[in-house]
Design an enzyme around this catalytic site. Structure first.
Site, PDB file in Angstrom:
ATOM      1  N   ASP A   8       0.885  -1.168   0.000  1.00  0.00           N
ATOM      2  CA  ASP A   8       0.000   0.000   0.000  1.00  0.00           C
ATOM      3  C   ASP A   8       0.922   1.218   0.000  1.00  0.00           C
ATOM      4  OD1 ASP A   8      -2.281   1.648   0.221  1.00  0.00           O
ATOM      5  OD2 ASP A   8      -2.016   1.740   2.395  1.00  0.00           O
ATOM      6  N   GLU A  67      -1.354  -1.377  -4.901  1.00  0.00           N
ATOM      7  CA  GLU A  67      -2.578  -0.635  -5.183  1.00  0.00           C
ATOM      8  C   GLU A  67      -2.353   0.331  -6.335  1.00  0.00           C
ATOM      9  OE1 GLU A  67      -5.410   0.600  -1.945  1.00  0.00           O
ATOM     10  OE2 GLU A  67      -4.655   2.567  -2.554  1.00  0.00           O
ATOM     11  N   ASP A 139      -2.403   0.941   7.365  1.00  0.00           N
ATOM     12  CA  ASP A 139      -1.537   0.796   6.187  1.00  0.00           C
ATOM     13  C   ASP A 139      -1.163  -0.667   5.954  1.00  0.00           C
ATOM     14  OD1 ASP A 139      -1.084   3.711   5.461  1.00  0.00           O
ATOM     15  OD2 ASP A 139      -0.484   3.691   7.567  1.00  0.00           O
TER      16      ASP A 139
END
Length: 159
Positions: A8, A67, A139
């Site tokens: 991420d 992502e 996160d």
């Protein structure tokens, strides 16, 4: 037993999550965050690259999942996020890892069942799916959710 690394990305905090799968059972291997100090963007990117490289060396993943960038109203934030993604992807490419990208909505839909889920819902489902004693920080949970998404979607498309 394939190992999946989820990332991420962020210019201040980059979450990572590592899972494996054995007989349709998800196995938690590790997670955490790469935190960068406010020493300017080039230094932050260097720390992200070094951190991702170290995680790859430690866990030896078979798949690297990250992502996708979403469109932001703040162009500067979107650019910094894109640069953080870029150095993470280069770290994976330097180790000849296949790179897979997933949209945030797709990750939330896969893990929570709702593409508009909030961070608390993602944390809860990650904890549940990986049978963790407590929820990881947001996160790391997002990174684990990306890895879980890959596990589900890649297995589905492989058959």
């Amino acid at each position: 037993m394939p190992i999946i690394l989820g990332i991420d990305p962020g210019s201040r905090i980059t979450g990572y999550g590592v899972i494996s799968e054995k007989k349709n059972q998800l196995i938690y291997l590790g997670s955490g965050c790469i935190r960068t100090l406010d020493n300017g963007l080039p230094h932050k990117l260097k720390l992200i690259y070094a951190g991702v490289t170290e995680i790859i060396s430690q866990f030896r993943p078979d798949f690297f999942c990250i992502e996708q960038v979403f469109m932001s109203k703040n162009a500067d934030s979107a650019l910094k996020l894109g640069q953080a993604r870029g150095v993470a992807i280069v770290a994976a490419a330097n180790q000849n890892l296949p790179v897979f990208e997933y949209a945030a909505r797709q990750v939330k839909q896969t893990v929570v069942g709702n593409g508009a889920a909030d961070k608390k819902q993602v944390q809860h489902m990650v904890r549940y799916l990986l049978k963790l004693p407590s929820a990881p920080n947001t996160d790391a949970a997002d990174a684990l959710a990306i890895a879980i998404t890959h596990s589900h979607l890649y297995a589905f498309h492989a058959h």
